[in-house]
Design an enzyme around this catalytic site. Structure first.
Site, short mmCIF file in Angstrom:
data_model
loop_
_atom_site.label_atom_id
_atom_site.label_comp_id
_atom_site.label_asym_id
_atom_site.label_seq_id
_atom_site.Cartn_x
_atom_site.Cartn_y
_atom_site.Cartn_z
N MET A 187 11.42 6.18 -6.45
CA MET A 187 10.20 6.33 -5.55
C MET A 187 9.71 5.22 -4.39
O MET A 187 10.27 4.07 -4.74
CB MET A 187 8.63 6.16 -6.52
CG MET A 187 8.64 7.45 -7.29
SD MET A 187 7.26 7.56 -8.05
CE MET A 187 7.54 9.05 -9.20
N SER A 188 9.28 5.60 -3.29
CA SER A 188 9.25 4.55 -2.57
C SER A 188 8.26 5.21 -1.30
O SER A 188 8.34 6.27 -0.99
CB SER A 188 10.67 4.47 -1.64
OG SER A 188 10.39 3.93 -0.27
N GLY A 244 8.69 -5.00 -8.81
CA GLY A 244 9.52 -3.93 -9.09
C GLY A 244 10.85 -4.28 -8.91
O GLY A 244 11.45 -4.57 -7.88
N HIS A 277 3.94 1.88 -7.86
CA HIS A 277 2.98 1.04 -7.73
C HIS A 277 1.98 1.06 -8.98
O HIS A 277 1.62 -0.07 -9.49
CB HIS A 277 2.14 1.13 -6.53
CG HIS A 277 2.99 0.98 -5.17
ND1 HIS A 277 3.19 2.05 -4.47
CD2 HIS A 277 3.68 -0.23 -4.69
CE1 HIS A 277 4.05 1.59 -3.41
NE2 HIS A 277 4.17 0.05 -3.43
N GLY A 330 0.70 -1.20 -0.03
CA GLY A 330 -0.01 -0.04 -0.11
C GLY A 330 0.92 1.31 0.04
O GLY A 330 1.87 1.35 -0.45
P1 AMP Z 1 5.82 -2.25 -1.66
O1 AMP Z 1 4.50 -1.74 -1.41
O2 AMP Z 1 6.99 -1.31 -1.24
O3 AMP Z 1 6.05 -3.63 -1.11
O4 AMP Z 1 5.94 -2.54 -3.20
C1 AMP Z 1 5.11 -3.14 -3.95
C2 AMP Z 1 5.78 -3.48 -5.29
O5 AMP Z 1 6.24 -2.29 -6.07
C3 AMP Z 1 7.00 -4.26 -5.26
O6 AMP Z 1 7.28 -5.21 -6.44
C4 AMP Z 1 7.92 -3.23 -5.31
O7 AMP Z 1 9.31 -3.47 -5.98
C5 AMP Z 1 7.38 -2.20 -6.24
N1 AMP Z 1 7.63 -0.91 -6.38
C6 AMP Z 1 8.19 -0.35 -5.07
N2 AMP Z 1 8.56 0.88 -5.59
C7 AMP Z 1 8.76 1.06 -6.87
C8 AMP Z 1 9.34 1.88 -7.84
N3 AMP Z 1 9.89 3.19 -7.59
N4 AMP Z 1 9.33 1.66 -9.13
C9 AMP Z 1 8.87 0.17 -9.48
N5 AMP Z 1 8.54 -0.51 -8.63
C10 AMP Z 1 8.18 -0.33 -7.26
#
Ligand code: AMP
Length: 275
Positions: A177-178, A140, A31, A25
């Site tokens: 992005m994070s 990602g 995302h 989320g």
């Molecule tokens: P998360 O919600 O942080 O667990 O991320 C969910 C998915 O989105 C994971 O596969 C992450 O690697 C991907 N993701 C998060 N940040 C990025 C980004 N900046 N670019 C591409 N994919 C991302």
């Protein structure tokens, strides 16, 4: 978009193909790009939204991890998502005991700084694969080691699905992005892009280096440069792009991976030498 809270109610049209995007989320463009790409990879798109407690260590940010379900649901809906699976912790871990062990690939780097992290990730992803039963799952490359750990698990445990890894989506200044970027103060946010800039510069220098010793020196110099800007570097390494074992040559399949703290916020990033 249909929202499911329990495993029992999760239902899709099994005569059509299904893509899954697992997430925690706090959606951003990274995302949403994964979700839009998923649309092109399958007839139906499912997103899971679950802040998975087992991949956080005590003292990490599980409690304060950003949560805004209502906003996330709206964003996912507008990205064309058909099914949102958003279970509670109790629903996912009503009974616990069995976990996935990931072996050596998950013990290095992130695994060394966050012991148990990848076991938590692999276990929840295995559960999601079995609940959702997607034809394809998208992840990602921002979380590079996670991609390799999941690829290993899918191969080792014979999951019948295809994995699709997508490029890192970045802010205009290069910062990956994070969801955690929102923890950065204004001053830290200004300095944060140096992480990616350093990786790019280092990748360029390594491509021109012939000896392992010079590569070693360049890695050390970049660590010092990051420290000068205020980063506390956990690791900055050149690794084999598949096994994540340390590498000391400029082969195109190698990758630079980094984790560093800026104030209280821990950032990770990576670039391939071929990029
Ligand atoms: P998360 O919600 O942080 O667990 O991320 C969910 C998915 O989105 C994971 O596969 C992450 O690697 C991907 N993701 C998060 N940040 C990025 C980004 N900046 N670019 C591409 N994919 C991302």
């Amino acid at each position: 978009m249909k929202v499911y809270r329990t495993v029992a109610e999760f239902e899709v049209d099994r005569s059509k193909t299904l893509a899954l995007v697992p997430t925690m989320g706090a959606f951003h463009e990274g995302h949403l790009t994964l979700m839009r790409t998923a649309r092109k990879s399958a007839d139906q798109v499912a997103v899971s939204l679950f802040v998975n407690p087992t991949q956080f260590r005590a003292g990490e940010d599980f409690e304060k991890y950003p949560r805004d379900e209502e906003c996330d649901f709206e964003l996912a809906d507008s990205a064309g998502v058909d099914f949102m699976f958003a279970p509670s912790v109790g629903e996912m871990y009503g009974s616990t005991g069995t976990t996935v062990l990931v072996g050596e690939i998950g013990s290095r780097w992130e695994g060394a700084y966050r012991p148990g992290h990848f076991e938590g990730v692999a276990t929840v992803v295995a559960k999601l694969f079995n609940i959702v039963r997607p034809d394809v799952a998208l992840f990602g490359l921002k979380d590079y080691q996670q991609c390799r750990v999941i690829a290993r698990m899918v191969a080792d445990l014979n999951f019948a699905l295809r994995l699709q890894f997508e490029p890192t989506v970045r802010e205009p200044d290069g910062l990956a992005m994070s969801s955690r970027n929102r923890y950065l103060s204004d001053d830290e946010r200004l300095r944060a892009p140096v992480l990616y800039a350093t990786l790019c510069q280092l990748a360029g220098a390594i491509r021109e280096s012939s000896s392992g010793q010079i590569i070693q020196m360049r890695l050390a110099a970049s660590k010092m440069a990051l420290a000068t800007v205020g980063f506390a570097v956990d690791y900055l390494e050149l690794v084999d792009g598949e096994t994540l074992a340390p590498a000391r040559d400029a082969s195109e399949t190698n990758r630079l991976i980094v984790a560093a703290k800026l104030g209280a916020t821990r950032l990770i990033d990576n670039v391939g030498l071929a990029e």
